[in-house]
Design a protein around this motif. Structure first.
Motif, PDB file in Angstrom:
ATOM      1  N   SER A  88       0.805  -1.223   0.000  1.00 22.18           N
ATOM      2  CA  SER A  88       0.000   0.000   0.000  1.00 22.18           C
ATOM      3  C   SER A  88       0.838   1.273   0.000  1.00 22.18           C
ATOM      4  CB  SER A  88      -0.948   0.005   1.199  1.00 22.18           C
ATOM      5  OG  SER A  88      -1.975  -0.952   1.029  1.00 22.18           O
ATOM      6  N   SER A  89       2.040   1.226   0.588  1.00 21.05           N
ATOM      7  CA  SER A  89       2.875   2.425   0.592  1.00 21.05           C
ATOM      8  C   SER A  89       3.322   2.794  -0.819  1.00 21.05           C
ATOM      9  CB  SER A  89       4.102   2.210   1.481  1.00 21.05           C
ATOM     10  OG  SER A  89       3.738   2.214   2.852  1.00 21.05           O
ATOM     11  N   GLU A  90       3.227   1.825  -1.728  1.00 23.51           N
ATOM     12  CA  GLU A  90       3.617   2.067  -3.116  1.00 23.51           C
ATOM     13  C   GLU A  90       2.409   2.219  -4.028  1.00 23.51           C
ATOM     14  OE1 GLU A  90       7.017   0.276  -6.164  1.00 23.51           O
ATOM     15  OE2 GLU A  90       6.561  -0.719  -4.261  1.00 23.51           O
ATOM     16  N   TYR A  91       1.349   1.443  -3.758  1.00 21.13           N
ATOM     17  CA  TYR A  91       0.225   1.378  -4.692  1.00 21.13           C
ATOM     18  C   TYR A  91      -1.120   1.767  -4.088  1.00 21.13           C
ATOM     19  CZ  TYR A  91       3.668  -1.206  -7.422  1.00 21.13           C
ATOM     20  OH  TYR A  91       4.801  -1.572  -8.102  1.00 21.13           O
ATOM     21  N   GLY A  92      -1.153   2.180  -2.831  1.00 18.72           N
ATOM     22  CA  GLY A  92      -2.406   2.586  -2.225  1.00 18.72           C
ATOM     23  C   GLY A  92      -3.210   1.417  -1.675  1.00 18.72           C
ATOM     24  N   LEU A  93      -4.473   1.659  -1.398  1.00 21.55           N
ATOM     25  CA  LEU A  93      -5.360   0.658  -0.808  1.00 21.55           C
ATOM     26  C   LEU A  93      -5.896  -0.306  -1.850  1.00 21.55           C
ATOM     27  CD1 LEU A  93      -7.436   3.041   1.491  1.00 21.55           C
ATOM     28  CD2 LEU A  93      -5.599   1.506   2.209  1.00 21.55           C
ATOM     29  N   ALA A  94      -6.296  -1.490  -1.393  1.00 21.15           N
ATOM     30  CA  ALA A  94      -6.872  -2.475  -2.315  1.00 21.15           C
ATOM     31  C   ALA A  94      -8.094  -1.935  -3.028  1.00 21.15           C
ATOM     32  CB  ALA A  94      -7.220  -3.757  -1.554  1.00 21.15           C
ATOM     33  N   CYS A  95      -8.870  -1.078  -2.360  1.00 27.36           N
ATOM     34  CA  CYS A  95     -10.113  -0.580  -2.948  1.00 27.36           C
ATOM     35  C   CYS A  95      -9.903   0.597  -3.890  1.00 27.36           C
ATOM     36  CB  CYS A  95     -11.096  -0.193  -1.855  1.00 27.36           C
ATOM     37  SG  CYS A  95     -10.648   1.318  -0.957  1.00 27.36           S
ATOM     38  N   ASP A  96      -8.689   1.133  -3.975  1.00 32.67           N
ATOM     39  CA  ASP A  96      -8.451   2.261  -4.875  1.00 32.67           C
ATOM     40  C   ASP A  96      -8.734   1.865  -6.322  1.00 32.67           C
ATOM     41  OD1 ASP A  96      -7.727   3.802  -2.745  1.00 32.67           O
ATOM     42  OD2 ASP A  96      -5.580   3.829  -3.180  1.00 32.67           O
ATOM     43  N   PRO A  97      -9.245   2.777  -7.123  1.00 34.43           N
ATOM     44  CA  PRO A  97      -9.650   2.430  -8.496  1.00 34.43           C
ATOM     45  C   PRO A  97      -8.560   1.794  -9.338  1.00 34.43           C
ATOM     46  CG  PRO A  97     -10.561   4.551  -7.887  1.00 34.43           C
ATOM     47  CD  PRO A  97      -9.642   4.158  -6.771  1.00 34.43           C
ATOM     48  N   LYS A  98      -7.298   2.161  -9.146  1.00 38.88           N
ATOM     49  CA  LYS A  98      -6.249   1.551  -9.959  1.00 38.88           C
ATOM     50  C   LYS A  98      -5.987   0.102  -9.566  1.00 38.88           C
ATOM     51  CE  LYS A  98      -2.363   3.235  -7.113  1.00 38.88           C
ATOM     52  NZ  LYS A  98      -1.146   4.081  -7.137  1.00 38.88           N
ATOM     53  N   ASN A  99      -6.443  -0.296  -8.368  1.00 39.12           N
ATOM     54  CA  ASN A  99      -6.246  -1.667  -7.903  1.00 39.12           C
ATOM     55  C   ASN A  99      -7.501  -2.525  -8.037  1.00 39.12           C
ATOM     56  OD1 ASN A  99      -3.557  -1.144  -7.095  1.00 39.12           O
ATOM     57  ND2 ASN A  99      -4.297  -0.187  -5.218  1.00 39.12           N
ATOM     58  N   LEU A 100      -8.631  -2.013  -7.583  1.00 39.26           N
ATOM     59  CA  LEU A 100      -9.898  -2.736  -7.690  1.00 39.26           C
ATOM     60  C   LEU A 100     -10.596  -2.290  -8.971  1.00 39.26           C
ATOM     61  CD1 LEU A 100     -11.981  -4.693  -6.579  1.00 39.26           C
ATOM     62  CD2 LEU A 100     -12.919  -2.819  -5.203  1.00 39.26           C
ATOM     63  N   ILE A 101     -10.541  -3.127  -9.977  1.00 40.49           N
ATOM     64  CA  ILE A 101     -11.044  -2.765 -11.295  1.00 40.49           C
ATOM     65  C   ILE A 101     -12.533  -3.046 -11.422  1.00 40.49           C
ATOM     66  CG2 ILE A 101     -10.808  -3.242 -13.773  1.00 40.49           C
ATOM     67  CD1 ILE A 101      -7.864  -3.982 -13.100  1.00 40.49           C
ATOM     68  N   ASP A 102     -12.987  -4.154 -10.841  1.00 44.08           N
ATOM     69  CA  ASP A 102     -14.403  -4.503 -10.977  1.00 44.08           C
ATOM     70  C   ASP A 102     -14.792  -5.493  -9.893  1.00 44.08           C
ATOM     71  OD1 ASP A 102     -16.927  -4.370 -12.078  1.00 44.08           O
ATOM     72  OD2 ASP A 102     -16.301  -4.974 -14.097  1.00 44.08           O
ATOM     73  N   VAL A 103     -16.090  -5.595  -9.640  1.00 49.85           N
ATOM     74  CA  VAL A 103     -16.644  -6.513  -8.650  1.00 49.85           C
ATOM     75  C   VAL A 103     -17.905  -7.141  -9.227  1.00 49.85           C
ATOM     76  CG1 VAL A 103     -17.462  -6.814  -6.284  1.00 49.85           C
ATOM     77  CG2 VAL A 103     -15.838  -4.975  -6.814  1.00 49.85           C
ATOM     78  N   GLN A 104     -17.981  -8.465  -9.177  1.00 45.74           N
ATOM     79  CA  GLN A 104     -19.221  -9.151  -9.547  1.00 45.74           C
ATOM     80  C   GLN A 104     -20.124  -9.186  -8.318  1.00 45.74           C
ATOM     81  OE1 GLN A 104     -19.143 -13.421 -10.307  1.00 45.74           O
ATOM     82  NE2 GLN A 104     -20.411 -13.123 -12.126  1.00 45.74           N
ATOM     83  N   VAL A 105     -21.387  -8.763  -8.495  1.00 49.23           N
ATOM     84  CA  VAL A 105     -22.286  -8.560  -7.359  1.00 49.23           C
ATOM     85  C   VAL A 105     -23.648  -9.177  -7.639  1.00 49.23           C
ATOM     86  CG1 VAL A 105     -23.366  -6.833  -5.877  1.00 49.23           C
ATOM     87  CG2 VAL A 105     -21.126  -6.380  -6.856  1.00 49.23           C
ATOM     88  N   VAL A 106     -24.164  -9.877  -6.644  1.00 47.03           N
ATOM     89  CA  VAL A 106     -25.576 -10.246  -6.639  1.00 47.03           C
ATOM     90  C   VAL A 106     -26.302  -9.187  -5.818  1.00 47.03           C
ATOM     91  CG1 VAL A 106     -27.294 -11.931  -5.902  1.00 47.03           C
ATOM     92  CG2 VAL A 106     -25.134 -12.705  -6.913  1.00 47.03           C
ATOM     93  N   LYS A 107     -27.183  -8.436  -6.470  1.00 51.75           N
ATOM     94  CA  LYS A 107     -27.912  -7.379  -5.775  1.00 51.75           C
ATOM     95  C   LYS A 107     -29.072  -7.971  -4.975  1.00 51.75           C
ATOM     96  CE  LYS A 107     -28.607  -4.616  -9.364  1.00 51.75           C
ATOM     97  NZ  LYS A 107     -28.909  -3.365 -10.100  1.00 51.75           N
ATOM     98  N   MET A 108     -29.699  -7.145  -4.178  1.00 54.30           N
ATOM     99  CA  MET A 108     -30.714  -7.642  -3.261  1.00 54.30           C
ATOM    100  C   MET A 108     -31.941  -8.219  -3.963  1.00 54.30           C
ATOM    101  SD  MET A 108     -29.512  -7.490  -0.210  1.00 54.30           S
ATOM    102  CE  MET A 108     -27.946  -7.949  -0.951  1.00 54.30           C
ATOM    103  N   ASP A 109     -32.167  -7.817  -5.223  1.00 58.61           N
ATOM    104  CA  ASP A 109     -33.288  -8.396  -5.961  1.00 58.61           C
ATOM    105  C   ASP A 109     -32.886  -9.676  -6.692  1.00 58.61           C
ATOM    106  OD1 ASP A 109     -31.693  -7.452  -7.988  1.00 58.61           O
ATOM    107  OD2 ASP A 109     -33.204  -6.133  -8.874  1.00 58.61           O
ATOM    108  N   GLY A 110     -31.642 -10.119  -6.491  1.00 58.68           N
ATOM    109  CA  GLY A 110     -31.180 -11.356  -7.099  1.00 58.68           C
ATOM    110  C   GLY A 110     -30.489 -11.191  -8.436  1.00 58.68           C
ATOM    111  N   THR A 111     -30.505  -9.997  -9.002  1.00 57.53           N
ATOM    112  CA  THR A 111     -29.823  -9.805 -10.282  1.00 57.53           C
ATOM    113  C   THR A 111     -28.309  -9.827 -10.068  1.00 57.53           C
ATOM    114  OG1 THR A 111     -29.952  -7.399 -10.028  1.00 57.53           O
ATOM    115  CG2 THR A 111     -31.699  -8.472 -11.298  1.00 57.53           C
ATOM    116  N   ASN A 112     -27.624 -10.321 -11.104  1.00 56.29           N
ATOM    117  CA  ASN A 112     -26.185 -10.493 -11.043  1.00 56.29           C
ATOM    118  C   ASN A 112     -25.531  -9.550 -12.050  1.00 56.29           C
ATOM    119  OD1 ASN A 112     -23.531 -11.592 -10.847  1.00 56.29           O
ATOM    120  ND2 ASN A 112     -24.000 -13.029 -12.497  1.00 56.29           N
ATOM    121  N   VAL A 113     -24.640  -8.663 -11.590  1.00 53.35           N
ATOM    122  CA  VAL A 113     -24.010  -7.691 -12.478  1.00 53.35           C
ATOM    123  C   VAL A 113     -22.531  -7.577 -12.144  1.00 53.35           C
ATOM    124  CG1 VAL A 113     -26.123  -6.322 -12.713  1.00 53.35           C
ATOM    125  CG2 VAL A 113     -24.434  -5.708 -10.957  1.00 53.35           C
ATOM    126  N   TRP A 114     -21.758  -7.103 -13.107  1.00 49.67           N
ATOM    127  CA  TRP A 114     -20.438  -6.574 -12.815  1.00 49.67           C
ATOM    128  C   TRP A 114     -20.636  -5.088 -12.521  1.00 49.67           C
ATOM    129  CZ3 TRP A 114     -15.978  -9.002 -11.819  1.00 49.67           C
ATOM    130  CH2 TRP A 114     -15.902 -10.358 -12.149  1.00 49.67           C
TER     131      TRP A 114
END
Length: 440
Positions: free
Chosen positions: A148-174
């Protein structure tokens, strides 16, 4: 009604997806880090596919059932009725052209370290600093790493590019299909859906890292405080970090020995062992009188494995924690931390097995890689640079010790760091004494 709703939900799954209190794997699937947090769910469900998970989430959202989501790891995810475990989501893919990995949310970081070593040798991810932390909770709540001292936090946009999510209505999206959702998932926690996979950047990284503990007796305190503070103020090398601990050096109750309060520095230098032992590295720490040198040269995975013994309290004690950011690690902070540690153990020696102070000396990029203030992601960035972590706990069965432990965590940050304000907590440690509206 609840029994009918529970039966209807379980009918959406196969018997192999259902773990009851009578199942041999129930304890492992439902265990919480802190014993007092465990609500002992009626059932743990382990859906094996996104489709099965979608059915469960969609129906559960229409019921009165108490639902929890667990990504594995060592958190306190629990529920009274249904605990949804993502332990079956173990997919992993390395793309050498993009230099990315896409992996299921059922991993712990040690598994990702291993798969990177096997499938992408020479690369490392902005992962946790130990093997047993789950990927989901750490990424969604910020994600601090040796990198992190070199590249920041895991959640920073340059590190976390995308997340696959099941939303509360059951739909599945990136989440990249819904920019506001992706923004929220980058450090905003897990309340926006069920994350089933993450796509992250990986980086070419040194495989010869100087690391390990240097242990000291308490009479070295003043030298440690002076030299650690000097290091914290001068070091700007993104490949170096330091952890300073106040803790029981014998593992006390766990080892069947008399407790022995002491101090230890865990050094980290990805420039290699020659630099690590030099005056530009950690020679100063090795030269403190009485230092016991337990350092090694390891690869990235090996560094994180050094902390495996810290998993020992998992599910064994009532425990509370407080984690705050601080602008500087100076002599007075270290001396106050040691006094606080000893004073707490004097009040109640039973707390020795669960009490520690950890000061993490890091570089500005950890919290300011996106600048400050920053609205690029949901994680509340800060001007502060370093971490102060406190923890304490006791074997269940002592209400007086529990009350003292809780009070110590609520008051400890203010006693050790008088400049602490409610905004300085970081979100991996959320207890009832924290006002979330103040955290920023």
């Amino acid at each position: 009604m609840a029994e009918t709703q529970l039966a209807n939900l379980l009918a959406l799954l196969t018997p192999a997806d259902i773990v009851t209190p009578e199942s041999p794997e129930y304890e492992e699937q439902s265990r919480t880090w802190a014993v007092q947090a465990n609500k002992h769910p009626q059932v743990v469900v382990t859906p094996k596919s996104v489709e099965a998970l979608s059915r469960v989430v969609s129906y559960a959202n229409t019921t009165d059932l108490n639902i929890g989501i667990r990504c594995t790891g060592i958190g306190n995810a629990t529920s009274r009725d249904i605990l949804i475990s993502l332990s079956a989501f173990k997919s992993f893919q390395f793309d050498p052209h993009e230099e990315t990995v896409t992996f299921g949310s059922g991993h712990c970081w040690g598994e990702i370290d291993q798969k990177l070593e096997e499938n992408a040798p020479g690369y490392a991810s902005v992962s946790a600093r130990c093997t047993y932390v789950g990927v989901g909770g750490s990424i969604l709540h910020g994600g601090q790493s040796w990198l992190s001292s070199e590249y920041g936090l895991a959640c920073d946009p340059k590190n976390l590019i995308d997340v696959q999510v099941v939303k509360m209505d059951g739909t599945n999206v990136w989440a990249s299909e819904e920019p506001e959702l992706l923004w929220a998932l980058r450090g905003g926690g897990g309340g926006f859906g069920v994350a089933t996979a993450f796509k992250m950047r990986v980086y070419k990284y040194p495989s010869s890292i100087f690391c390990g503990q240097i242990v000291y007796a308490p009479d070295a305190l003043k030298d440690i405080a002076r030299e650690t503070a000097a290091f914290a103020s001068r070091c700007s090398d993104a490949k170096m970090a330091l952890h300073l601990y106040c803790l029981d050096m014998t593992a006390g109750t766990y080892a069947g020995k008399e407790p022995k309060p002491g101090l230890a520095i865990f050094v980290y230098d990805a420039n290699g062992p020659e630099h690590g032992r030099s005056k530009d590295g950690f020679k100063w720490a090795l030269d403190i009188p009485g230092a016991v040198d337990l350092t090694k040269t390891l690869n990235f995975r090996g560094v994180n494995q050094q902390f495996d013994a810290s998993r020992a309290p998992f599910g064994k004690i009532n425990t509370w924690a407080a984690g705050v950011t601080v602008p500087a690690v100076d002599e007075n902070l270290i001396l106050r931390a040691w006094d606080w540690y000893l004073a707490l153990l004097k009040k109640d020696p039973k707390l020795v097995m669960g009490t520690y102070v950890l000061m993490e000396v890091m570089q500005k990029a950890v919290y300011q890689s996106l600048g400050f203030p920053s609205l690029v992601s949901a994680w509340p960035h800060t001007r502060n640079q370093h971490n102060l972590q406190l923890g304490t706990g006791v074997i269940p069965g002592s209400p007086e010790s529990d009350a003292l432990a809780y009070k110590a965590m609520a008051e400890g940050p203010y006693e050790i760091h008088p400049g602490h304000i409610g905004a300085d907590y970081f979100l991996n440690f959320i207890e009832n004494f924290i006002d979330l509206k103040k955290v920023k």
